[in-house]
Design a protein around this motif. Structure first.
Motif, PDB file in Angstrom:
ATOM      1  N   LEU A 123       0.860  -1.183   0.000  1.00  0.00           N
ATOM      2  CA  LEU A 123       0.000   0.000   0.000  1.00  0.00           C
ATOM      3  C   LEU A 123       0.895   1.231   0.000  1.00  0.00           C
ATOM      4  CD1 LEU A 123      -2.966   1.028   0.268  1.00  0.00           C
ATOM      5  CD2 LEU A 123      -2.560   1.119   2.739  1.00  0.00           C
ATOM      6  N   PRO A 124       0.986   1.960  -1.117  1.00  0.00           N
ATOM      7  CA  PRO A 124       1.907   3.098  -1.200  1.00  0.00           C
ATOM      8  C   PRO A 124       1.412   4.296  -0.400  1.00  0.00           C
ATOM      9  CG  PRO A 124       0.615   2.923  -3.211  1.00  0.00           C
ATOM     10  CD  PRO A 124       0.267   1.731  -2.374  1.00  0.00           C
ATOM     11  N   PRO A 125       2.304   5.256  -0.108  1.00  0.00           N
ATOM     12  CA  PRO A 125       1.934   6.395   0.745  1.00  0.00           C
ATOM     13  C   PRO A 125       0.728   7.184   0.239  1.00  0.00           C
ATOM     14  CG  PRO A 125       4.311   6.323   0.445  1.00  0.00           C
ATOM     15  CD  PRO A 125       3.728   5.290  -0.479  1.00  0.00           C
ATOM     16  N   GLN A 126       0.581   7.336  -1.072  1.00  0.00           N
ATOM     17  CA  GLN A 126      -0.502   8.157  -1.592  1.00  0.00           C
ATOM     18  C   GLN A 126      -1.883   7.562  -1.335  1.00  0.00           C
ATOM     19  OE1 GLN A 126       1.969   6.810  -3.335  1.00  0.00           O
ATOM     20  NE2 GLN A 126       1.347   6.116  -5.395  1.00  0.00           N
ATOM     21  N   HIS A 127      -1.914   6.265  -0.966  1.00  0.00           N
ATOM     22  CA  HIS A 127      -3.200   5.630  -0.657  1.00  0.00           C
ATOM     23  C   HIS A 127      -3.286   5.166   0.797  1.00  0.00           C
ATOM     24  CE1 HIS A 127      -4.743   5.709  -4.721  1.00  0.00           C
ATOM     25  NE2 HIS A 127      -3.623   5.181  -5.178  1.00  0.00           N
ATOM     26  N   ALA A 128      -2.267   5.471   1.595  1.00  0.00           N
ATOM     27  CA  ALA A 128      -2.222   4.958   2.965  1.00  0.00           C
ATOM     28  C   ALA A 128      -3.407   5.441   3.795  1.00  0.00           C
ATOM     29  CB  ALA A 128      -0.914   5.365   3.639  1.00  0.00           C
ATOM     30  N   MET A 129      -3.818   6.676   3.598  1.00  0.00           N
ATOM     31  CA  MET A 129      -4.859   7.232   4.460  1.00  0.00           C
ATOM     32  C   MET A 129      -6.270   6.995   3.929  1.00  0.00           C
ATOM     33  SD  MET A 129      -3.103  10.674   5.991  1.00  0.00           S
ATOM     34  CE  MET A 129      -1.493  10.602   6.781  1.00  0.00           C
ATOM     35  N   ASP A 130      -6.405   6.659   2.638  1.00  0.00           N
ATOM     36  CA  ASP A 130      -7.754   6.387   2.126  1.00  0.00           C
ATOM     37  C   ASP A 130      -8.003   4.895   1.904  1.00  0.00           C
ATOM     38  OD1 ASP A 130      -6.551   5.758  -0.367  1.00  0.00           O
ATOM     39  OD2 ASP A 130      -6.730   7.828  -1.054  1.00  0.00           O
ATOM     40  N   HIS A 131      -7.030   4.044   2.254  1.00  0.00           N
ATOM     41  CA  HIS A 131      -7.196   2.594   2.130  1.00  0.00           C
ATOM     42  C   HIS A 131      -6.787   1.901   3.429  1.00  0.00           C
ATOM     43  CE1 HIS A 131      -7.908   3.131  -2.118  1.00  0.00           C
ATOM     44  NE2 HIS A 131      -7.974   1.827  -2.324  1.00  0.00           N
ATOM     45  N   VAL A 132      -7.123   2.479   4.572  1.00  0.00           N
ATOM     46  CA  VAL A 132      -6.774   1.862   5.855  1.00  0.00           C
ATOM     47  C   VAL A 132      -7.401   0.468   5.930  1.00  0.00           C
ATOM     48  CG1 VAL A 132      -7.031   1.997   8.363  1.00  0.00           C
ATOM     49  CG2 VAL A 132      -6.529   4.063   7.035  1.00  0.00           C
ATOM     50  N   GLY A 133      -6.582  -0.519   6.265  1.00  0.00           N
ATOM     51  CA  GLY A 133      -7.051  -1.897   6.344  1.00  0.00           C
ATOM     52  C   GLY A 133      -6.730  -2.711   5.101  1.00  0.00           C
ATOM     53  N   SER A 134      -6.335  -2.029   4.034  1.00  0.00           N
ATOM     54  CA  SER A 134      -5.974  -2.720   2.799  1.00  0.00           C
ATOM     55  C   SER A 134      -4.478  -2.999   2.767  1.00  0.00           C
ATOM     56  CB  SER A 134      -6.364  -1.863   1.588  1.00  0.00           C
ATOM     57  OG  SER A 134      -5.824  -2.391   0.391  1.00  0.00           O
ATOM     58  N   CYS A 135      -4.103  -4.080   2.061  1.00  0.00           N
ATOM     59  CA  CYS A 135      -2.682  -4.360   1.842  1.00  0.00           C
ATOM     60  C   CYS A 135      -2.177  -3.702   0.572  1.00  0.00           C
ATOM     61  CB  CYS A 135      -2.449  -5.864   1.751  1.00  0.00           C
ATOM     62  SG  CYS A 135      -2.703  -6.727   3.302  1.00  0.00           S
ATOM     63  N   GLY A 136      -3.083  -3.175  -0.248  1.00  0.00           N
ATOM     64  CA  GLY A 136      -2.683  -2.475  -1.448  1.00  0.00           C
ATOM     65  C   GLY A 136      -2.696  -3.346  -2.680  1.00  0.00           C
ATOM     66  N   TRP A 137      -1.741  -3.090  -3.569  1.00  0.00           N
ATOM     67  CA  TRP A 137      -1.692  -3.719  -4.885  1.00  0.00           C
ATOM     68  C   TRP A 137      -0.425  -4.557  -5.036  1.00  0.00           C
ATOM     69  CZ3 TRP A 137      -3.560   0.978  -3.622  1.00  0.00           C
ATOM     70  CH2 TRP A 137      -4.840   1.311  -4.073  1.00  0.00           C
ATOM     71  N   PRO A 138      -0.452  -5.553  -5.918  1.00  0.00           N
ATOM     72  CA  PRO A 138       0.760  -6.347  -6.141  1.00  0.00           C
ATOM     73  C   PRO A 138       1.940  -5.467  -6.535  1.00  0.00           C
ATOM     74  CG  PRO A 138      -1.124  -7.422  -7.152  1.00  0.00           C
ATOM     75  CD  PRO A 138      -1.597  -6.071  -6.695  1.00  0.00           C
ATOM     76  N   ALA A 139       3.100  -5.761  -5.998  1.00  0.00           N
ATOM     77  CA  ALA A 139       4.310  -5.010  -6.317  1.00  0.00           C
ATOM     78  C   ALA A 139       4.730  -5.300  -7.757  1.00  0.00           C
ATOM     79  CB  ALA A 139       5.425  -5.398  -5.346  1.00  0.00           C
ATOM     80  N   PRO A 140       5.531  -4.428  -8.370  1.00  0.00           N
ATOM     81  CA  PRO A 140       5.951  -4.639  -9.755  1.00  0.00           C
ATOM     82  C   PRO A 140       6.590  -6.013  -9.958  1.00  0.00           C
ATOM     83  CG  PRO A 140       6.587  -2.454  -9.016  1.00  0.00           C
ATOM     84  CD  PRO A 140       6.085  -3.181  -7.808  1.00  0.00           C
TER      85      PRO A 140
END
Length: 475
Positions: free
Chosen positions: A291-308
């Motif tokens: 979960l990159p910094p630009q989405h850290a505060m609007d995706h709390v609880g998410s692990c984010g997206w697959p890394a490159p």
């Protein structure tokens, strides 16, 4: 190659400062000429975080040999089992673990070497046997189910993970990384420490985590990045110097955990520091989903997206979730000595249940083996735990299944209260009724002074279930 510091104290840092490349070359020469280590041989490490662990890893990689970091939190008998499994011939130790290392060497037939043995400068260079396919690092899984297995990280795996992690965290030569988590595990070693060195950044290396020392270092040395886990985040928040500590040097805190309690994340966000989750396992680099910094505060609880370079897809379904499958260049292909870790197509089954949002991001909801099936309804322990964590009297908790004649299984929960706080079962039930469906409310409650955990800090739900079933846990 950049330098690494052990502590924030300039005197201690100066004593440990050195050129890692030269130190790695010396370690390679000692291992090859003085110890007779050859390609494929294993060398164990027992000690707290130290630059020598990194230089030993690099030095052994030069000659095609393998580093085995031993978890210093394990019992002596557990060390013996691991050593018997992968048969290293040599053990390197720091001063604090000298006696334990000598005892292990005597019991297991290992040649034992202090750190000073790596500093010999009178030996010719070792031959270069580095190879992408050569195993470089053995890391044992925590063994929450069954016995621990050693994930075999090749040089190619490690280099791919360094590139991936450095890219996602946007690491550069101007960064300073504070490492406080133990490097006997891939979290402390591979999420930030090795990627930072790969990117030319500076690393401040603490032997062990101490909340006060970490906060003082963040304020004085102004690291730009650090890696934490829920337990260390909680310790930082509860330290008396938390509110007064200057955190402005941090551009992000990365958290190595599939499940992050929202109150911990929000406390850092309230200080203006984004908390970026990174998901992975001992076998997956571990930098797999982030979960990159630009989405850290609007995706709390998410692990984010697959890394490159990392692929993710759902595997076998479990109600509204599915087992997460991963494939990528940083993911190990085998366990020691030659047991497959992935299927024929290279997919690694994580054992974690995940849900994918419409924007492609992933959220981990629990372990497949931990899923509670009560009356035909699927209950993810994480749902209960996240909701309970929002209660101010709850320090930590763990939900687990108990057998039930009528429902097949029922949900139970063990709760550790904040020191000095009080909350009854009725209080916590009422709290959950506002947040969860009725069928998800635990039917059995246990209040404990602490939760049983593995040496890596993972809650042992199986132990809780056994204790509850045997009426050892007092409710």
């Amino acid at each position: 190659m950049p330098q690494a510091r052990r502590r924030c104290s300039s005197t201690e840092a100066g004593a440990a400062t050195g050129d890692l490349r030269q130190a790695a070359d010396r370690a390679a020469a000692v291992a090859w000429h003085a110890w007779g280590v050859r390609p494929g041989d294993r060398v164990a490490w027992l000690g707290a975080n130290h630059p020598a662990q990194v230089t030993l890893l690099f030095g052994l990689a030069r000659i095609g040999a393998v580093l085995l970091p031993l978890n210093f939190r394990l019992a002596f008998a557990e060390w013996q089992r691991l050593v018997a499994d992968c048969t290293p011939a040599h053990l390197v130790h720091d001063a604090d673990w000298a006696q334990a290392a000598q005892d292990l060497g005597q019991a297991s037939g290992l040649a034992v070497h202090p750190l000073a043995a790596l500093e010999r400068a009178d030996l010719p260079p070792a031959p270069d046997h580095a190879s992408p396919d050569a195993p470089a690092l053995l890391v044992y899984t925590s063994g929450t189910s069954g016995g621990p297995k050693a994930a075999v990280h090749t040089q190619a795996n490690l280099l791919a993970n360094m590139r991936i992690a450095a890219e996602v965290q946007e690491m550069g030569a101007g960064d300073t990384v504070l490492t406080v988590l133990p490097m006997f595990h891939v979290g402390g070693l591979c999420i930030q420490t090795l990627p930072a060195l790969h990117a030319g950044a500076r690393v401040i290396l603490h032997p062990r985590f101490h909340a006060g020392e970490a906060l003082a270092c963040i304020a004085a040395e102004r690291p730009t990045l650090t890696l934490q886990v829920p337990a260390t985040m909680k310790a930082l928040l509860e330290h008396p110097q938390w509110a007064a500590s200057d955190l402005s040097g941090l551009r992000a805190v990365w958290a190595g955990s599939s499940l992050l309690p929202a109150p911990l994340v929000e406390a850092f966000h309230a200080r203006g520091v984004p908390v970026c989750n990174v998901y992975g396992a001992t076998e997956t680099g571990p930098f797999s989903i982030a979960l990159p910094p630009q989405h850290a505060m609007d995706h709390v609880g998410s692990c984010g997206w697959p890394a490159p370079g990392v692929e993710a897809k759902p595997g076998s379904p479990h109600g509204d979730a599915a087992e997460l499958l991963l494939r990528g260049p940083n993911i190990v292909q085998r366990y020691w000595p030659d047991l497959p870790a992935c299927d024929a197509d290279g997919w690694f089954a994580t054992g974690d249940l995940a849900q994918q949002a419409g924007d492609g991001s992933w959220r981990i909801v629990g372990r497949a083996k931990d899923l509670i099936i009560s009356g035909g309804e699927n209950i993810h322990p994480a749902e209960i735990e996240h909701a309970l964590a929002l209660h101010p009297a709850v320090a930590e908790c763990a939900a687990f299944a108990l057998p039930d004649a009528n429902w097949g299984e029922l949900a139970a929960v063990a709760v550790v209260l904040v020191a000095g706080a009080s909350a009854s079962e009725d209080d916590l039930r009422s709290h959950l009724h506002q947040r969860l469906a009725r069928f998800k409310i635990p039917r059995r409650w246990f209040f404990l002074p602490q939760l049983p955990k593995t040496a890596l800090g993972k809650v042992q739900r199986g132990v809780l279930a056994q204790q509850a079933a045997a009426s050892i846990v007092v409710g």
